[in-house]
Write a protein that holds these residues in place. Structure first.
Motif, PDB file in Angstrom:
ATOM      1  N   GLY A   1       0.971  -1.185  -0.045  1.00 49.64           N
ATOM      2  CA  GLY A   1       0.011   0.051  -0.130  1.00 49.64           C
ATOM      3  C   GLY A   1       1.085   1.065   0.012  1.00 49.64           C
ATOM      4  O   GLY A   1       0.516   2.151  -0.761  1.00 49.64           O
ATOM      5  N   LEU A   2       2.057   1.214   0.657  1.00 54.05           N
ATOM      6  CA  LEU A   2       2.739   2.386   0.910  1.00 54.05           C
ATOM      7  C   LEU A   2       3.590   2.546  -0.719  1.00 54.05           C
ATOM      8  O   LEU A   2       3.540   3.763  -1.017  1.00 54.05           O
ATOM      9  CB  LEU A   2       3.735   2.070   2.097  1.00 54.05           C
ATOM     10  CG  LEU A   2       4.818   3.272   2.071  1.00 54.05           C
ATOM     11  CD1 LEU A   2       4.357   4.444   2.453  1.00 54.05           C
ATOM     12  CD2 LEU A   2       5.762   2.865   3.071  1.00 54.05           C
TER      13      LEU A   2
ATOM     14  N   ARG B   1       2.446   1.800  -3.337  1.00 52.96           N
ATOM     15  CA  ARG B   1       1.293   2.349  -4.326  1.00 52.96           C
ATOM     16  C   ARG B   1       1.118   4.088  -3.993  1.00 52.96           C
ATOM     17  O   ARG B   1       1.225   4.773  -4.801  1.00 52.96           O
ATOM     18  CB  ARG B   1      -0.008   1.774  -4.339  1.00 52.96           C
ATOM     19  CG  ARG B   1      -1.025   1.727  -5.194  1.00 52.96           C
ATOM     20  CD  ARG B   1      -2.270   1.084  -5.058  1.00 52.96           C
ATOM     21  NE  ARG B   1      -2.755   1.522  -3.700  1.00 52.96           N
ATOM     22  CZ  ARG B   1      -3.307   0.737  -2.761  1.00 52.96           C
ATOM     23  NH1 ARG B   1      -3.207  -0.603  -3.126  1.00 52.96           N
ATOM     24  NH2 ARG B   1      -4.036   1.274  -1.644  1.00 52.96           N
ATOM     25  N   ASP B   2       1.140   4.409  -2.683  1.00 55.58           N
ATOM     26  CA  ASP B   2       0.822   5.615  -2.415  1.00 55.58           C
ATOM     27  C   ASP B   2       2.184   6.480  -2.749  1.00 55.58           C
ATOM     28  O   ASP B   2       1.967   7.580  -3.180  1.00 55.58           O
ATOM     29  CB  ASP B   2       0.606   5.726  -0.924  1.00 55.58           C
ATOM     30  CG  ASP B   2      -0.818   5.543  -0.591  1.00 55.58           C
ATOM     31  OD1 ASP B   2      -1.458   5.003  -1.588  1.00 55.58           O
ATOM     32  OD2 ASP B   2      -1.155   5.547   0.661  1.00 55.58           O
TER      33      ASP B   2
ATOM     34  N   ARG C   1       1.877   9.298  -5.319  1.00 53.30           N
ATOM     35  CA  ARG C   1       2.339  10.738  -4.706  1.00 53.30           C
ATOM     36  C   ARG C   1       3.480  11.417  -5.870  1.00 53.30           C
ATOM     37  O   ARG C   1       3.282  12.573  -6.232  1.00 53.30           O
ATOM     38  CB  ARG C   1       2.998  10.564  -3.690  1.00 53.30           C
ATOM     39  CG  ARG C   1       4.225  11.937  -3.197  1.00 53.30           C
ATOM     40  CD  ARG C   1       5.110  11.597  -1.944  1.00 53.30           C
ATOM     41  NE  ARG C   1       6.218  11.281  -2.236  1.00 53.30           N
ATOM     42  CZ  ARG C   1       7.141  11.196  -1.340  1.00 53.30           C
ATOM     43  NH1 ARG C   1       7.077  11.708  -0.070  1.00 53.30           N
ATOM     44  NH2 ARG C   1       8.417  10.863  -1.686  1.00 53.30           N
ATOM     45  N   GLU C   2       4.585  10.593  -6.310  1.00 46.51           N
ATOM     46  CA  GLU C   2       5.383  11.152  -7.124  1.00 46.51           C
ATOM     47  C   GLU C   2       4.829  11.464  -8.627  1.00 46.51           C
ATOM     48  O   GLU C   2       5.300  12.476  -9.122  1.00 46.51           O
ATOM     49  CB  GLU C   2       6.559  10.347  -7.618  1.00 46.51           C
ATOM     50  CG  GLU C   2       7.737  10.066  -6.363  1.00 46.51           C
ATOM     51  CD  GLU C   2       8.148  11.457  -6.069  1.00 46.51           C
ATOM     52  OE1 GLU C   2       8.495  12.160  -6.775  1.00 46.51           O
ATOM     53  OE2 GLU C   2       8.227  11.676  -4.874  1.00 46.51           O
TER      54      GLU C   2
ATOM     55  N   ARG D   1       1.721  12.334  -9.284  1.00 50.37           N
ATOM     56  CA  ARG D   1       0.532  13.537  -9.076  1.00 50.37           C
ATOM     57  C   ARG D   1       1.520  14.779  -9.147  1.00 50.37           C
ATOM     58  O   ARG D   1       1.287  15.676  -9.778  1.00 50.37           O
ATOM     59  CB  ARG D   1      -0.112  13.250  -8.046  1.00 50.37           C
ATOM     60  CG  ARG D   1      -1.348  12.447  -7.884  1.00 50.37           C
ATOM     61  CD  ARG D   1      -1.978  12.376  -6.906  1.00 50.37           C
ATOM     62  NE  ARG D   1      -3.336  12.677  -7.251  1.00 50.37           N
ATOM     63  CZ  ARG D   1      -4.588  12.760  -6.485  1.00 50.37           C
ATOM     64  NH1 ARG D   1      -4.365  12.530  -5.398  1.00 50.37           N
ATOM     65  NH2 ARG D   1      -5.810  13.023  -7.105  1.00 50.37           N
ATOM     66  N   ALA D   2       2.481  14.575  -8.399  1.00 56.31           N
ATOM     67  CA  ALA D   2       3.181  15.652  -8.112  1.00 56.31           C
ATOM     68  C   ALA D   2       4.198  16.169  -9.397  1.00 56.31           C
ATOM     69  O   ALA D   2       4.183  17.337  -9.513  1.00 56.31           O
ATOM     70  CB  ALA D   2       4.103  15.393  -6.961  1.00 56.31           C
TER      71      ALA D   2
ATOM     72  N   LEU E   1      12.634  11.409   4.585  1.00 54.14           N
ATOM     73  CA  LEU E   1      11.728  10.497   5.163  1.00 54.14           C
ATOM     74  C   LEU E   1      12.672   9.156   5.765  1.00 54.14           C
ATOM     75  O   LEU E   1      12.073   8.721   6.659  1.00 54.14           O
ATOM     76  CB  LEU E   1      11.132   9.900   3.596  1.00 54.14           C
ATOM     77  CG  LEU E   1       9.793   8.959   3.963  1.00 54.14           C
ATOM     78  CD1 LEU E   1       8.810  10.101   4.797  1.00 54.14           C
ATOM     79  CD2 LEU E   1       9.166   8.677   2.535  1.00 54.14           C
TER      80      LEU E   1
ATOM     81  N   VAL F   1      11.430   7.929   9.433  1.00 47.34           N
ATOM     82  CA  VAL F   1      10.567   6.819   9.641  1.00 47.34           C
ATOM     83  C   VAL F   1      10.906   5.364   9.304  1.00 47.34           C
ATOM     84  O   VAL F   1      11.722   5.350   8.493  1.00 47.34           O
ATOM     85  CB  VAL F   1       9.315   6.966   8.885  1.00 47.34           C
ATOM     86  CG1 VAL F   1       8.175   6.263   9.238  1.00 47.34           C
ATOM     87  CG2 VAL F   1       9.020   8.542   8.717  1.00 47.34           C
TER      88      VAL F   1
ATOM     89  N   ARG G   1      13.109  -0.059   2.997  1.00 48.48           N
ATOM     90  CA  ARG G   1      13.840   1.017   1.985  1.00 48.48           C
ATOM     91  C   ARG G   1      13.714   0.585   0.707  1.00 48.48           C
ATOM     92  O   ARG G   1      13.843   1.487   0.008  1.00 48.48           O
ATOM     93  CB  ARG G   1      15.278   1.106   2.697  1.00 48.48           C
ATOM     94  CG  ARG G   1      15.618   1.172   4.049  1.00 48.48           C
ATOM     95  CD  ARG G   1      14.576   2.569   4.453  1.00 48.48           C
ATOM     96  NE  ARG G   1      15.162   2.982   6.001  1.00 48.48           N
ATOM     97  CZ  ARG G   1      14.459   3.515   6.620  1.00 48.48           C
ATOM     98  NH1 ARG G   1      13.160   3.740   6.267  1.00 48.48           N
ATOM     99  NH2 ARG G   1      15.162   4.028   7.883  1.00 48.48           N
TER     100      ARG G   1
END
Lengths: 701, 288
Positions: free
Chosen positions: B29-30, B32-33, B37-38, B40-41, B118, B122, B126
């Protein structure tokens, strides 16, 4: 089962010339030569466990490895030796907004950041509204994050982190970002999490927060764990270690403990703090600004088990305060002196003892009363009692059945300007203030270079309300002459006369006043020492704060009354226009008599502020009497021929609403010249005759 | 307690290569997000948005076509280097797979450093970071690939595409493994030695000429003798680009050696890359 296990953890870093320099230390060259590069040890032999629901604080100086330890717990990096086990999901508040993409909107980033913290969109949907509400982002939610202010950025990050409901919170100095409002919100929220039984690991330099939030504190020093006992023990050790304790000393008596911490004193009784959180401290006014002793730079000079001698250099004043604090039994004795580097103008200074608002009663100068409530509209300090220059003893008392003990203060000062005051503080501070305060007249406000003894304040925490009550009675008895049903009590330049428990005098009672420099100088404005009593005789001296004279009053029992002798001590020659001694009486007195005539007091004229003579004949006399239909008659008589007095009857102004008998000495034009020396100023008798009453119509002349 | 044990974190197990697959599965899930994110940005502030994914390779092709087809084409033809001028489809067929490799490696190598904020704060597997960088480039590859298909259809008609098209997923799978393996290896190395990033740029520039993009493989085989040609064929991209061309333009199954050689290289790269990366992953934060 512990939530976090840290076993023999060590962490070392390779010393490097810089990140990724091929030819530098630790680069390929050394790699091939198999040369071991130097290492820096950040952590060594750290072992502890955190049980669910615990809050563990990690403190230590900069570079002691706090953040590294937190990173190990967060899983950001792994230890070189040993093992870290975490059974649960960790949310670290050390990366507020980490993983926020600046080009994406706040809404998108909430989901993304939650995902990074390990929470899926379904779970975020449930708390999304709360996150938005807490962050206060509002309409900016759908704007890209790079248009946010740094505060909004951090707020949103914090909101996401605290709403993802993790098993462990790691908090690293996040409270030092954002504005005051947000910091408070964060603290409140972390407190709430704590109450909800969340497990928190907290790194901070703010020892106050660590102390209040954590039930265990780990101290790191140069990568090693030093103490892990109670938070207080750890924090004490830490302070001593980093030398901050140079300005801190804890001293104690049997049940009393006091901490002098950088110009602020907190007092504990049986481990409970009995001073308000702001503690006791001094403030000095200079150039229109208040300087607090807690803003100074303090060094403890002598550390004794029950004594603390310290001096503190004020931050923006050429002044050093010297404190000598002792605990004697249940008393805290506070001696304060001030050393000025050069001449300094200090128009006012005070020692403020802030006490919890649970105290509701006061005792001031032998009188007891209640504190007004502190209301939300109170923006400044409000006086609880009219300040009395002569007040040297005051107490603050809790309501009955309170576990708090009363505080009795006694003030001694070589300066005549200090007195005790009782006030309520503003609403935010919310405390009762017992002040030893001095307001210096312009002529005395300049302190010369050198050392000045200021005051000794004795705070007695061992009294009960009963002992204070008895003490008040005794203190009153000390200054009261009882003659049958008659009681005459000296009270700061006044004599209150009561008969059969009913007070006959009012307002200024019996007092004396001198006219010079176009001003009446009342005896009540003098600074009065404690009365000396021998049998039925009281002797008391009062000094003028502005002019070079003193008065000594001798009050003695006499048949049916008291004899009063006032002696004037003139220190420098002075010219006086006239002077008098007067009795101010309750308005029930309706008639008067002098040696030459008699009459009725006229009605008070509404709005009239002047005092009006009632008698017509203005010739020297010996006595004047006031009569009432309900009260005993009272007579003021002079007993000496040395000075001639005009005995007059006067009505006060409308608001003062009192009758006056006055013995006025006036040269009748011109001035009296008083040379240096002592002179009898007034000598007379105040007698009360309960059998003489005014019979309203027949006494008419 | 079951939920907690599923989330248990043990520092000792962090460098274990066997945990790569379960870790990645747990945080898909991470992944995919982060990819989302990349993407869209990347296109949010560009006026033409995703259109760039089409325009970029086509423009690149046009430039190459101009240079090698018209400017240099006559000279090369005169010297007998080329039998015919390179066509648009020919160029695009080499360019699209190469661009994927070049862009993915460049992004992948720098990805860890770009995401250091990041990583330093967190915990998460990796591998996600270089993986996301490579997966991101898939979009461009896909759009470029569709453009290529459109060009083929326009030139030769729909019938020109046939069985060869079904070989493309296999060829691409090999290429993807290769790119991913290299990205993992290079990104981990780049954290320790920043020189790697610069070296990648140089090698990619060299690789552009060492790969039959604007010339056919036949031209190399006719001019290099045995040893040098074998050396040339060690370049997996030379094999893969030729394989793409055979499958798409000639509509035949590529020669087996053209797939076998890069497959071996790709599997090796992926294994070495994954293990080296995993070994370094737990302490990456210390060196960023």
């Amino acid at each position: 089962m512990p939530l976090i296990e840290v076993e023999n953890v060590g962490k070392s870093f390779r010393a490097r010339g810089g990140p990724g320099m091929l030819l530098a230390r630790g680069g390929f060259v050394n790699l091939f030569r198999r040369r071991r590069s130097e290492t820096i040890t950040a952590l060594q032999d750290i072992s502890f466990t955190v049980e669910p629901g615990e809050a563990v604080g990690i403190i230590g100086a900069n570079g002691s490895g706090k953040s590294t330890l937190l990173k190990l717990l967060a899983g950001v990096t792994v230890p070189t030796t040993g093992r870290v086990n975490v059974y649960g999901r960790v949310a670290s508040l050390l990366e507020l907004g980490a993983g926020f993409h600046p080009l994406l909107t706040g809404r998108e980033n909430v989901y993304l950041n939650a995902r990074i913290l390990g929470v899926g969109p379904a779970q975020v949907n449930r708390v999304f509204d709360e996150i938005v509400a807490f962050s206060g982002i509002g309409e900016f939610l759908d704007n890209p994050v790079n248009t946010y202010s740094s505060g909004m950025f951090v707020r949103l990050g914090f909101a996401v982190a605290v709403h993802t409901d993790p098993d462990v919170f790691l908090v690293d100095e996040v409270l030092s970002v954002g504005d005051e409002e947000f910091q408070r919100k964060c603290r409140t929220r972390i407190g709430e999490l704590r109450e909800q039984g969340k497990t928190i690991v907290f790194v901070s330099h703010d020892l106050g927060i660590v102390n209040s939030l954590c039930n265990r504190v780990v101290l790191l020093s140069k990568g090693r764990m030093i103490v892990r006992e109670s938070p207080k023990a750890t924090i004490d050790f830490y302070l001593r270690q980093i030398g901050r304790d140079i300005g801190i000393h804890t001293f104690r008596g049997d049940s009393l403990e006091a901490i002098q911490c950088h110009g602020r004193v907190s007092v504990f009784q049986d481990q409970r703090e009995i001073s308000a959180p702001s503690g006791f401290q001094m403030q000095i006014e200079s150039m229109g600004q208040w300087h607090l002793s807690s803003g100074g730079d303090w060094i403890v000079d002598r550390r004794e088990p029950s004594r603390c001698v310290a001096h503190g250099r004020m931050a923006r004043l050429p002044v050093t305060l010297h404190w000598d604090l002792r605990i004697e039994d249940s008393r805290l004795v506070w001696n304060a002196a001030m050393e000025c580097d050069r001449d300094v103008d200090i128009p006012s200074l005070a020692l403020n003892c802030l006490l919890p608002p649970a105290h509701t009663r006061w005792m001031y100068n032998g009188v007891m009363g209640l504190f007004p409530n502190i209301l939300p509209g109170d923006l400044g300090w409000t006086s609880a009692v009219p300040s009395d220059m002569s007040c040297r003893e005051a107490a603050v008392l809790p309501p009955e059945n309170s576990p708090l003990r009363p505080v009795l203060a006694r003030l001694d000062s070589p300066l005549p300007y200090f007195c005790l005051n009782l006030s309520n503080t503003d609403y935010v501070t919310g405390a009762r203030a017992l002040q030893a305060q001095a307001t210096l007249p312009g002529t005395a406000a300049t302190f010369a270079a050198g050392r000045h003894e200021l005051l000794t304040l004795t705070l007695d925490f061992g009294q009960t309300a009963d002992t204070i009550g008895e003490w008040v009675d005794a203190r009153l008895a000390q200054r009261t002459i009882v003659q049958g049903p008659l009681k005459a009590r000296f009270d700061a330049g006044r004599i209150r006369i009561a008969h059969d428990g009913e007070e006959l005098t009012a307002f200024l009672h019996f007092y004396a006043s001198m006219l010079f420099g176009a001003m009446w100088n009342d005896s009540t404005a003098l600074h009065w020492h404690s009365p000396r009593r021998t049998g039925q005789r009281i002797e008391v001296t009062g000094e003028s704060r502005r002019f070079p004279y003193r008065q000594t009053w001798e009050i003695e029992a006499a048949p049916e009354g008291v004899a009063v002798r006032i002696i004037l001590h003139v220190d420098e020659p002075m010219d006086v226009d006239e002077y008098h001694a007067s009795i101010v009486l309750r308005p029930e007195y309706s008639h008067w008599e002098t040696d030459h005539e008699s009459g009725a007091y006229p009605d008070f004229v509404q709005g009239l502020a002047d005092w009006r003579h009632a008698n017509r004949i203005y010739a020297p006399g010996r006595q004047a009497t006031a009569l009432s239909s309900s009260l005993p008659s009272i007579t003021l008589a002079t007993t000496t021929d040395e000075t001639a007095f005009h005995m007059t009857a006067i009505n006060t102004g409308y608001h003062e609403n009192a009758r006056v008998l006055q013995a006025l000495h006036s040269p009748g034009g011109g001035q009296m010249h008083f040379d240096k020396g002592d002179r009898v100023y007034f000598e007379g008798l105040i007698t009360v005759n309960p059998n003489r009453r005014a019979t309203a119509p027949s006494a008419e002349t | 307690m079951r939920r907690m044990s599923a989330l248990a974190y043990t520092s000792e197990k962090q460098g274990d290569p066997w945990r790569i697959v379960p870790d990645l599965l747990a945080s898909r899930g991470l992944l995919r997000d982060v990819v989302w994110r990349e993407l869209r940005a990347r296109y949010r502030n560009a006026m033409m948005g995703f259109l760039w994914a089409v325009v970029q390779p086509v423009l690149m092709m046009a430039i190459l076509l101009f240079v090698f087809g018209y400017l240099l084409g006559d000279i090369m033809q005169a010297r007998g280097l080329r039998s015919e001028r390179p066509s648009a489809v020919f160029l695009l067929c080499g360019l699209v797979p190469w661009q994927f490799l070049a862009v993915a490696l460049a992004c992948g190598t720098h990805s860890l450093i770009e995401s250091q904020e990041l990583i330093k704060k967190v915990y998460f597997p990796r591998e996600i970071i270089p993986l996301a960088a490579v997966v991101n480039c898939l979009v461009n590859f896909f759009v470029g690939f569709v453009t290529l298909l459109v060009f083929i259809i326009v030139r030769d008609g729909v019938l020109a595409l046939g069985a060869g098209l079904f070989c493309v997923p296999f060829i691409f799978a090999i290429q993807f493994m290769l790119v991913l393996g290299l990205a993992l290896l290079l990104s981990a190395l780049n954290v320790h030695y920043r020189d790697v990033g610069y070296m990648v740029d140089v090698v990619l520039a060299f690789g552009f000429y060492a790969t039959p993009i604007f010339y056919p493989l036949g031209m190399v085989s006719s001019r290099l003798d045995g040893f040098l040609f074998n050396l040339y064929m060690l370049n997996p991209m030379a094999n893969l680009v030729t394989a793409y061309r055979q499958a798409l333009l000639d509509n035949v199954f590529p020669e087996p050696m053209l797939l076998l050689r890069p497959l071996v290289v790709a599997v090796l790269c992926l294994l070495i890359g994954a293990v080296v990366f995993r070994r370094n992953a737990p302490t990456l934060a210390d060196y960023l």
